[in-house]
Design a protein around this motif. Structure first.
Motif, PDB file in Angstrom:
ATOM      1  N   LYS A   1      22.754  33.635  44.377  1.00 21.97           N
ATOM      2  CA  LYS A   1      23.636  33.293  43.264  1.00 21.97           C
ATOM      3  C   LYS A   1      22.991  33.416  41.896  1.00 21.97           C
ATOM      4  O   LYS A   1      23.612  33.901  40.966  1.00 21.97           O
ATOM      5  N   ASN A   2      21.752  33.000  41.738  1.00 23.90           N
ATOM      6  CA  ASN A   2      21.154  32.962  40.405  1.00 23.90           C
ATOM      7  C   ASN A   2      20.130  34.060  40.159  1.00 23.90           C
ATOM      8  O   ASN A   2      19.289  33.946  39.289  1.00 23.90           O
ATOM      9  N   ALA A   3      20.230  35.143  40.925  1.00 24.13           N
ATOM     10  CA  ALA A   3      19.372  36.311  40.683  1.00 24.13           C
ATOM     11  C   ALA A   3      20.276  37.415  40.164  1.00 24.13           C
ATOM     12  O   ALA A   3      21.363  37.622  40.670  1.00 24.13           O
ATOM     13  N   GLY A   4      19.872  38.083  39.145  1.00 19.19           N
ATOM     14  CA  GLY A   4      20.655  39.226  38.685  1.00 19.19           C
ATOM     15  C   GLY A   4      21.043  39.139  37.234  1.00 19.19           C
ATOM     16  O   GLY A   4      20.613  38.260  36.493  1.00 19.19           O
ATOM     17  N   ALA A   5      21.871  40.085  36.843  1.00 17.10           N
ATOM     18  CA  ALA A   5      22.306  40.182  35.457  1.00 17.10           C
ATOM     19  C   ALA A   5      23.165  38.985  35.089  1.00 17.10           C
ATOM     20  O   ALA A   5      23.998  38.543  35.863  1.00 17.10           O
ATOM     21  N   LYS A   6      22.975  38.460  33.880  1.00 17.49           N
ATOM     22  CA  LYS A   6      23.772  37.326  33.418  1.00 17.49           C
ATOM     23  C   LYS A   6      25.137  37.811  32.962  1.00 17.49           C
ATOM     24  O   LYS A   6      25.241  38.700  32.150  1.00 17.49           O
ATOM     25  N   VAL A   7      26.187  37.193  33.515  1.00 17.23           N
ATOM     26  CA  VAL A   7      27.543  37.570  33.157  1.00 17.23           C
ATOM     27  C   VAL A   7      28.312  36.356  32.647  1.00 17.23           C
ATOM     28  O   VAL A   7      29.107  36.454  31.745  1.00 17.23           O
ATOM     29  N   PHE A   8      28.036  35.182  33.211  1.00 15.12           N
ATOM     30  CA  PHE A   8      28.863  34.012  32.902  1.00 15.12           C
ATOM     31  C   PHE A   8      28.479  33.299  31.623  1.00 15.12           C
ATOM     32  O   PHE A   8      29.328  33.006  30.797  1.00 15.12           O
ATOM     33  N   GLY A   9      27.230  32.925  31.451  1.00 14.64           N
ATOM     34  CA  GLY A   9      26.792  32.254  30.240  1.00 14.64           C
ATOM     35  C   GLY A   9      27.272  30.826  30.103  1.00 14.64           C
ATOM     36  O   GLY A   9      27.347  30.294  29.004  1.00 14.64           O
ATOM     37  N   ILE A  10      27.647  30.159  31.201  1.00 15.54           N
ATOM     38  CA  ILE A  10      28.086  28.763  31.098  1.00 15.54           C
ATOM     39  C   ILE A  10      27.121  27.886  31.875  1.00 15.54           C
ATOM     40  O   ILE A  10      26.563  28.297  32.882  1.00 15.54           O
ATOM     41  N   GLY A  11      26.911  26.694  31.393  1.00 17.28           N
ATOM     42  CA  GLY A  11      25.987  25.773  32.040  1.00 17.28           C
ATOM     43  C   GLY A  11      26.709  24.538  32.546  1.00 17.28           C
ATOM     44  O   GLY A  11      27.927  24.476  32.583  1.00 17.28           O
ATOM     45  N   LYS A  12      25.959  23.536  32.897  1.00 18.95           N
ATOM     46  CA  LYS A  12      26.515  22.288  33.408  1.00 18.95           C
ATOM     47  C   LYS A  12      27.151  21.490  32.269  1.00 18.95           C
ATOM     48  O   LYS A  12      26.740  21.591  31.127  1.00 18.95           O
ATOM     49  N   THR A  13      28.168  20.729  32.595  1.00 20.79           N
ATOM     50  CA  THR A  13      28.870  19.943  31.589  1.00 20.79           C
ATOM     51  C   THR A  13      28.823  18.466  31.959  1.00 20.79           C
ATOM     52  O   THR A  13      28.595  18.110  33.099  1.00 20.79           O
TER      53      THR A  13
ATOM     54  N   ALA B   1      37.544  26.329  30.589  1.00 20.07           N
ATOM     55  CA  ALA B   1      36.605  27.280  29.991  1.00 20.07           C
ATOM     56  C   ALA B   1      35.971  28.156  31.065  1.00 20.07           C
ATOM     57  O   ALA B   1      35.764  29.349  30.864  1.00 20.07           O
ATOM     58  N   GLU B   2      35.699  27.564  32.235  1.00 22.67           N
ATOM     59  CA  GLU B   2      35.097  28.325  33.334  1.00 22.67           C
ATOM     60  C   GLU B   2      36.041  29.415  33.832  1.00 22.67           C
ATOM     61  O   GLU B   2      35.618  30.548  34.060  1.00 22.67           O
ATOM     62  N   VAL B   3      37.326  29.079  33.969  1.00 23.47           N
ATOM     63  CA  VAL B   3      38.305  30.077  34.393  1.00 23.47           C
ATOM     64  C   VAL B   3      38.349  31.219  33.387  1.00 23.47           C
ATOM     65  O   VAL B   3      38.362  32.397  33.759  1.00 23.47           O
ATOM     66  N   LYS B   4      38.325  30.870  32.103  1.00 23.51           N
ATOM     67  CA  LYS B   4      38.335  31.900  31.066  1.00 23.51           C
ATOM     68  C   LYS B   4      37.071  32.751  31.145  1.00 23.51           C
ATOM     69  O   LYS B   4      37.134  33.979  31.053  1.00 23.51           O
ATOM     70  N   MET B   5      35.916  32.106  31.340  1.00 27.02           N
ATOM     71  CA  MET B   5      34.658  32.845  31.441  1.00 27.02           C
ATOM     72  C   MET B   5      34.641  33.731  32.680  1.00 27.02           C
ATOM     73  O   MET B   5      34.152  34.862  32.636  1.00 27.02           O
ATOM     74  N   GLU B   6      35.180  33.221  33.800  1.00 24.98           N
ATOM     75  CA  GLU B   6      35.237  34.019  35.025  1.00 24.98           C
ATOM     76  C   GLU B   6      36.115  35.249  34.819  1.00 24.98           C
ATOM     77  O   GLU B   6      35.772  36.352  35.257  1.00 24.98           O
ATOM     78  N   THR B   7      37.226  35.071  34.121  1.00 24.68           N
ATOM     79  CA  THR B   7      38.119  36.195  33.843  1.00 24.68           C
ATOM     80  C   THR B   7      37.434  37.205  32.936  1.00 24.68           C
ATOM     81  O   THR B   7      37.500  38.414  33.180  1.00 24.68           O
ATOM     82  N   LEU B   8      36.762  36.708  31.900  1.00 29.61           N
ATOM     83  CA  LEU B   8      36.029  37.602  31.000  1.00 29.61           C
ATOM     84  C   LEU B   8      34.908  38.334  31.740  1.00 29.61           C
ATOM     85  O   LEU B   8      34.688  39.526  31.529  1.00 29.61           O
ATOM     86  N   ALA B   9      34.200  37.621  32.608  1.00 32.37           N
ATOM     87  CA  ALA B   9      33.126  38.241  33.386  1.00 32.37           C
ATOM     88  C   ALA B   9      33.685  39.324  34.301  1.00 32.37           C
ATOM     89  O   ALA B   9      33.099  40.406  34.422  1.00 32.37           O
ATOM     90  N   ALA B  10      34.824  39.044  34.927  1.00 31.74           N
ATOM     91  CA  ALA B  10      35.447  40.041  35.806  1.00 31.74           C
ATOM     92  C   ALA B  10      35.839  41.291  35.017  1.00 31.74           C
ATOM     93  O   ALA B  10      35.597  42.421  35.459  1.00 31.74           O
ATOM     94  N   ARG B  11      36.438  41.093  33.846  1.00 29.23           N
ATOM     95  CA  ARG B  11      36.819  42.250  33.020  1.00 29.23           C
ATOM     96  C   ARG B  11      35.579  43.022  32.564  1.00 29.23           C
ATOM     97  O   ARG B  11      35.585  44.250  32.499  1.00 29.23           O
ATOM     98  N   LYS B  12      34.499  42.296  32.244  1.00 30.28           N
ATOM     99  CA  LYS B  12      33.264  42.948  31.820  1.00 30.28           C
ATOM    100  C   LYS B  12      32.676  43.777  32.966  1.00 30.28           C
ATOM    101  O   LYS B  12      32.208  44.896  32.755  1.00 30.28           O
ATOM    102  N   LEU B  13      32.722  43.250  34.172  1.00 34.35           N
ATOM    103  CA  LEU B  13      32.236  44.002  35.329  1.00 34.35           C
ATOM    104  C   LEU B  13      33.096  45.242  35.583  1.00 34.35           C
ATOM    105  O   LEU B  13      32.566  46.308  35.914  1.00 34.35           O
TER     106      LEU B  13
END
Length: 164
Positions: free
Chosen positions: A8-20, A31-43
């Protein structure tokens, strides 16, 4: 092809979100759903930028799991898309639901190797092919995600094509 597991934590950074904090859970979830959607579009964009041809490519990310659908031009492209997504930081599993366009030539599925500390492409080639000098086969099979044969990292998953 099925379900693949990645570190899970090896590889290119796509999410950029931490613990809250607990009081921010609802806001963080949105915010996580939005980040996941943005990460998917970026991929998806990265796949296009790398000239990996998949008709109707759709990547859906939910927490640390990604689901990929669409029609890959060939088996190698399908495998490269799985690796592109799975080798992204924050992704632990990839559910490959892609199909492959009809092709006249049947290409066997590649094997996959998770890089460990001390691995080199030559060492991996020796393990799979019995000849360290076959490392360019592995390098070529993982282009364009690999840009240099010396730049692999522990936890990264690589395609190991058959030498048919």
């Amino acid at each position: 092809m099925g379900l693949f597991s990645f570190i899970k934590n090896a590889g290119a950074k796509v999410f950029g979100i931490g613990k809250t904090d607990k009081e921010e859970e609802a806001e963080a979830a949105a915010a996580e759903v939005k980040m996941e959607t943005l990460a998917a579009r970026k991929l998806e964009q990265t796949a296009r930028d790398l000239d990996l041809h998949v008709t109707g490519l759709n990547i859906f990310i939910d927490d640390d799991a990604a689901t990929i659908s669409g029609e890959a031009a060939d088996q190698a492209t399908r495998e490269k898309i799985v690796l592109l997504v799975g080798n992204s930081e924050g992704i632990a599993t990839v559910d490959d639901q892609m199909t492959v366009a009809e092709v006249a030539e049947v290409i066997s599925e590649a094997q996959f190797h998770t890089v460990v500390s001390g691995d080199t492409l030559g060492k991996i080639a020796k393990q799979y092919y019995g000849n360290a000098m076959k490392y360019p086969e592995i390098f070529e099979a993982n282009k364009p995600m690999l840009t240099d044969p010396d730049k692999i990292y522990p936890g990264q998953m690589l395609r190991i094509p058959s030498l048919d």
